[in-house]
Design a protein around this motif. Structure first.
Motif, short mmCIF file in Angstrom:
data_model
loop_
_atom_site.label_atom_id
_atom_site.label_comp_id
_atom_site.label_asym_id
_atom_site.label_seq_id
_atom_site.Cartn_x
_atom_site.Cartn_y
_atom_site.Cartn_z
N GLU A 6 0.84 -1.20 0.00
CA GLU A 6 0.00 0.00 0.00
C GLU A 6 0.88 1.26 0.00
O GLU A 6 0.63 2.20 -0.75
N ALA A 7 1.92 1.25 0.84
CA ALA A 7 2.85 2.37 0.83
C ALA A 7 3.48 2.54 -0.54
O ALA A 7 3.72 3.66 -1.00
N TRP B 199 2.19 1.98 -3.57
CA TRP B 199 1.40 2.73 -4.56
C TRP B 199 1.09 4.15 -4.10
O TRP B 199 0.90 5.04 -4.94
N PHE B 200 1.09 4.41 -2.79
CA PHE B 200 1.02 5.81 -2.34
C PHE B 200 2.24 6.57 -2.84
O PHE B 200 2.14 7.71 -3.31
N LEU B 201 3.42 5.95 -2.73
CA LEU B 201 4.65 6.59 -3.20
C LEU B 201 4.64 6.76 -4.72
O LEU B 201 5.16 7.76 -5.24
N LEU B 202 4.08 5.79 -5.43
CA LEU B 202 3.97 5.93 -6.88
C LEU B 202 3.13 7.15 -7.26
O LEU B 202 3.47 7.90 -8.18
N GLN B 203 2.02 7.33 -6.56
CA GLN B 203 1.17 8.49 -6.84
C GLN B 203 1.93 9.79 -6.57
O GLN B 203 1.86 10.75 -7.35
N TYR B 204 2.61 9.82 -5.43
CA TYR B 204 3.35 11.03 -5.07
C TYR B 204 4.47 11.29 -6.08
O TYR B 204 4.67 12.43 -6.51
N ALA B 205 5.18 10.25 -6.47
CA ALA B 205 6.27 10.41 -7.43
C ALA B 205 5.76 10.91 -8.77
O ALA B 205 6.39 11.76 -9.42
N ALA B 206 4.61 10.41 -9.20
CA ALA B 206 4.03 10.86 -10.47
C ALA B 206 3.61 12.33 -10.37
O ALA B 206 3.79 13.11 -11.32
N GLN C 180 11.56 -1.62 -3.74
CA GLN C 180 11.66 -1.92 -2.32
C GLN C 180 10.32 -2.02 -1.60
O GLN C 180 10.24 -2.69 -0.57
N PHE C 181 9.27 -1.39 -2.12
CA PHE C 181 7.99 -1.43 -1.44
C PHE C 181 6.96 -2.32 -2.15
O PHE C 181 5.92 -2.63 -1.56
N ILE C 182 7.22 -2.69 -3.38
CA ILE C 182 6.26 -3.51 -4.12
C ILE C 182 6.86 -4.88 -4.45
O ILE C 182 6.36 -5.91 -3.96
N ALA D 15 -1.10 -1.91 -6.55
CA ALA D 15 0.33 -1.57 -6.65
C ALA D 15 0.94 -2.06 -7.96
O ALA D 15 1.64 -1.30 -8.66
N PHE D 16 0.69 -3.31 -8.31
CA PHE D 16 1.32 -3.85 -9.51
C PHE D 16 0.72 -3.26 -10.78
O PHE D 16 1.45 -2.99 -11.75
N LEU D 17 -0.59 -3.03 -10.78
CA LEU D 17 -1.19 -2.48 -11.99
C LEU D 17 -0.79 -1.01 -12.17
O LEU D 17 -0.53 -0.57 -13.30
#
Length: 403
Positions: free
Chosen positions: A244-245, A247-254, A268-270, A315-317
């Protein structure tokens, strides 16, 4: 992977979203006192009238999807929450209750931030739909109080300092605050995003501290200074939270164009928590692990719970949508096959939440103190939207929405 396979994923996910929404729409609304019943048995019967504030807030935050009947329940649920959730003590300090009676009287208050988090989630979503500026202001004021409790002075949470207690940092806290930063910034323009930028940066830094042992493990708890803790608490891994962390980080990074952070989130998180957390014998994700391979002390550690699999799907999608790396879609497919084989209840709708290690239903209720209208519909809606994006980019017309 073929477009046909992606379309099949989307069709299954869309159907499951319809069935999940129908289940909660049919059984959860309390027409007498307002709010939502969350303790629902397999067939929707109410087995306990207590109303858990986490789930009241989550249901309000997730229920709005543009249909008049849903909008009525959405607003009615928000009214119940605003009227009853906040409670004050004799000193005039307030917190949000953890659970309420059916008619809204406080039963229990936790010494954590999470009831307040989901209160903010609900108010912000309501304010955006209704245009209620007072509601938006209240959400922002509660957010400011949370940040104060977490970053400055935790005494308002009601936890007395004890001489033998080691100050710790649970990953759940910066994760949830980052989720709220994204919620409060979403669709409100660049000014609101900048308003919460420093809090978001702090959350990201705190989450990254949980990467330990030379980048080989994400630990659920670390010291206040970001070091590994001794004992069971320090060795604890929670694969679902790590994903969960991620995909939260993915959103923030995007949002902020941080490709290095995106790559860290994926690696490291997925990917790493998924591979260490997957049960190679029976399939599915373990609920908890001990980083040294000892037996975790959590009694449900080997069970397969609904929500980590929801987080893994998202997260993976999401990671695949951002990178198009084939191995990420392969892992999504692996989680998809396990999840849709074991969790959905084809007889009564919605999903079972608690399975044994070998994938049999252990508890057949659909809602309880911690499972409600949140992880499943959020996962399904996000995955449907991500699949829409993928199929549109591949030149395939996206179909109609789920409702």
């Amino acid at each position: 992977m073929s477009v046909q396979q992606l379309e099949q994923f989307r069709e299954t996910i869309r159907n499951q979203l319809d069935r999940t929404v129908d289940f909660w729409l049919k059984y959860s609304h309390d027409t007498q006192y307002g709010g939502f019943f969350t303790c629902l048995g397999r067939d929707g019967q109410v087995y306990d009238e207590l109303k858990y504030v986490w789930l009241q807030g989550r249901q309000v935050g997730d229920l709005y999807i543009g249909v008049i009947e849903f909008n009525f329940l959405f607003c009615a649920g928000g009214a119940f929450l605003r009227k009853h959730a906040r409670v004050s003590n004799s000193s005039g300090q307030w917190k949000c209750a953890f659970c309420l009676t059916r008619d809204g009287r406080a039963v229990k208050v936790q010494r954590t931030i999470f009831s307040e988090c989901f209160y903010i989630l609900a108010l912000d979503e309501l304010s955006r739909v209704t245009g209620d500026k007072d509601m938006q202001l209240e959400a922002e004021q509660v957010m400011a109080q949370l940040v104060h409790w977490v970053q400055v002075d935790p005494s308002g949470l009601g936890r007395p300092p004890l001489p033998g207690d080691t100050p710790t940092s649970s990953m759940a806290v910066p994760m949830m605050l980052l989720c709220l930063v994204q919620q409060l910034s979403e669709a409100r323009g660049p000014q609101e995003a900048l308003k919460y930028q420093s809090v978001g940066q702090w959350c990201v830094q705190q989450i990254l501290r949980h990467v330990q042992r030379g980048g080989t493990a994400v630990l659920e708890n670390v010291s206040a200074g970001g070091q590994e803790l001794k004992g069971c608490q320090g060795r604890l891994q929670n694969p679902g939270h790590a994903l969960e962390a991620g995909w939260f980080l993915l959103q923030y990074a995007a949002q902020w164009g941080q490709q290095d952070l995106r790559d860290t989130a994926i690696t490291q998180f997925i990917k790493q928590p998924f591979h260490s957390g997957w049960d190679v014998e029976h399939g599915g994700l373990f609920s908890f692990l001990d980083v040294d391979g000892l037996c975790p002390t959590q009694l449900e550690w080997s069970m397969k719970l609904w929500w980590p699999h929801c987080e893994a799907l998202v997260a993976f999608l999401m990671a695949y949508t951002q990178t198009r790396r084939p191995e990420l879609l392969e892992s999504f497919t692996q989680v998809y096959n396990y999840t849709f084989k074991h969790f959905p209840d084809e007889q009564s709708g919605e999903w079972f939440g608690y399975l044994t290690q070998d994938g049999k239903v252990a508890l057949d209720f659909k809602g309880g103190p911690f499972k409600g209208f949140f992880h499943v519909p959020r996962c399904l809606l996000l995955c449907e939207n991500l699949l829409d994006q993928l199929l549109q980019k591949d030149g395939t017309r996206a179909g109609p929405g789920p409702v």
